[in-house]
Scaffold this motif. Structure first.
Motif, mmCIF file in Angstrom:
data_model
loop_
_atom_site.group_PDB
_atom_site.id
_atom_site.type_symbol
_atom_site.label_atom_id
_atom_site.label_comp_id
_atom_site.label_asym_id
_atom_site.label_seq_id
_atom_site.Cartn_x
_atom_site.Cartn_y
_atom_site.Cartn_z
ATOM 1 N N VAL A 128 -32.385 71.375 -16.003
ATOM 2 C CA VAL A 128 -32.260 71.592 -14.558
ATOM 3 C C VAL A 128 -31.803 70.305 -13.872
ATOM 4 O O VAL A 128 -30.954 70.333 -12.963
ATOM 5 N N ALA A 129 -32.338 69.154 -14.321
ATOM 6 C CA ALA A 129 -31.952 67.877 -13.713
ATOM 7 C C ALA A 129 -30.474 67.578 -13.964
ATOM 8 O O ALA A 129 -29.754 67.141 -13.054
ATOM 9 N N HIS A 155 -40.580 70.972 -27.261
ATOM 10 C CA HIS A 155 -40.944 70.530 -25.901
ATOM 11 C C HIS A 155 -40.209 71.426 -24.898
ATOM 12 O O HIS A 155 -39.297 70.965 -24.185
ATOM 13 N N ILE A 165 -40.949 72.858 -21.963
ATOM 14 C CA ILE A 165 -41.024 72.555 -20.525
ATOM 15 C C ILE A 165 -40.205 71.316 -20.206
ATOM 16 O O ILE A 165 -39.415 71.293 -19.235
ATOM 17 N N ARG A 166 -40.372 70.284 -21.009
ATOM 18 C CA ARG A 166 -39.614 69.057 -20.776
ATOM 19 C C ARG A 166 -38.113 69.311 -20.932
ATOM 20 O O ARG A 166 -37.292 68.806 -20.160
ATOM 21 N N LEU A 205 -32.055 78.834 -15.103
ATOM 22 C CA LEU A 205 -32.190 77.376 -15.064
ATOM 23 C C LEU A 205 -30.953 76.717 -14.463
ATOM 24 O O LEU A 205 -31.068 75.780 -13.658
ATOM 25 N N ALA A 259 -36.533 72.149 -20.407
ATOM 26 C CA ALA A 259 -36.059 72.919 -19.256
ATOM 27 C C ALA A 259 -35.906 72.033 -18.027
ATOM 28 O O ALA A 259 -34.928 72.162 -17.266
ATOM 29 N N VAL A 260 -36.860 71.124 -17.828
ATOM 30 C CA VAL A 260 -36.780 70.208 -16.681
ATOM 31 C C VAL A 260 -35.547 69.314 -16.793
ATOM 32 O O VAL A 260 -34.828 69.088 -15.808
ATOM 33 N N LEU A 261 -35.278 68.810 -18.006
ATOM 34 C CA LEU A 261 -34.106 67.960 -18.189
ATOM 35 C C LEU A 261 -32.812 68.745 -17.963
ATOM 36 O O LEU A 261 -31.867 68.226 -17.354
ATOM 37 N N LEU A 271 -30.712 73.004 -6.520
ATOM 38 C CA LEU A 271 -31.394 71.722 -6.300
ATOM 39 C C LEU A 271 -30.394 70.609 -6.032
ATOM 40 O O LEU A 271 -30.580 69.789 -5.113
ATOM 41 N N GLY A 281 -30.801 74.628 -10.986
ATOM 42 C CA GLY A 281 -30.303 73.258 -10.978
ATOM 43 C C GLY A 281 -29.201 73.048 -9.971
ATOM 44 O O GLY A 281 -29.179 72.036 -9.249
#
Length: 240
Positions: free
Chosen positions: A45-46, A36, A38-39, A78, A41-43, A85, A82
């Protein structure tokens, strides 16, 4: 904070048992993230954004996993995104909600020590020095309270956090490869840069002036009267 983090990483590298556990975590998580991407990478960054907002949260423990999965360049990008953000969210919370909300997210003493020293007209270089010198979760809140222009703050965060992101990834890679000498060198350099920036910041930013001492009006009026001339008092007594 950097010294404590460096000490933990040194322990992780020098201890066979700790490094074996890290290897086990990498072997367990890498296939999941690869399935996974993309998921994952999103996690990542979060989590990196949260580490830029909360003093008690750090994404440093995730960097070795990220390096194993996305490589050094991908992890730098990444991690940098993060942190940008997270700083932007901290700025937005402070500017929109003020102290009533952010006092639960960061140190109230640190806010009180710094927020009176910044304004929308503070020079860009001084704000950049502030971002480099203090923990990354603090400037967003302070500059949001000061209503510093967001576009300039965004540029400050992007410039200041990029070298730290690169250094964090090199630290993570040195942990994976158990390169203790490189780890100590990079950690000491990061601590030195932060200490020098903090010293320069203290020299350039004067502490806010203390509040004026208020006195009672009657006492102030009495203190402002000129002393009586003894010769006039004597003349009045003579005429009397």
């Amino acid at each position: 904070m950097l010294a404590l983090l460096l000490g933990g990483l040194v322990l992780l590298v020098s201890s066979d048992a700790a490094h074996q556990r890290l290897t086990w975590v990498l072997e367990a998580t890498t296939p999941l993230i690869s399935a996974h991407p993309i998921r994952g990478a999103v996690l990542f960054v979060a989590f990196s954004a949260l580490s830029a907002m909360l003093a008690f949260f750090s994404s440093a423990v995730l960097v070795p996993v990220a390096v194993q999965t996305w490589g050094e360049l991908g992890t730098v990008v990444l991690l940098w995104l993060g942190w940008i953000l997270g700083g932007s969210c901290a700025y937005g919370l402070a500017r929109a909600w003020g102290r009533s909300v952010i006092r639960f997210l960061t140190s109230e003493r640190a806010l009180a020590r710094h927020d009176a020293r910044f304004s929308p007209q503070t020079p860009f270089g001084l704000v950049l020095l502030f971002q480099l010198a203090v923990p990354s979760e603090l400037p967003g809140y302070v500059l949001g309270l000061a209503r510093y222009p967001f576009s300039r703050y965004l540029a400050v965060v992007a410039i200041a956090e990029l070298p730290y992101a690169i250094g964090a990834v090199f630290l993570g890679a040195s942990v994976l490869n158990r390169r203790l000498g490189l780890l100590l060198t990079l950690g000491a350099f990061a601590i030195l840069v932060s200490a020098l920036a903090l010293r320069m910041l203290r020299k350039r930013v004067a502490p806010p002036p203390p509040p004026p001492v208020q006195t009672r009006a009657h006492g102030a009026q009495r203190a402002s009267r000129p002393p009586a001339d003894p010769r006039r008092s004597f003349a009045r007594e003579e005429r009397g």
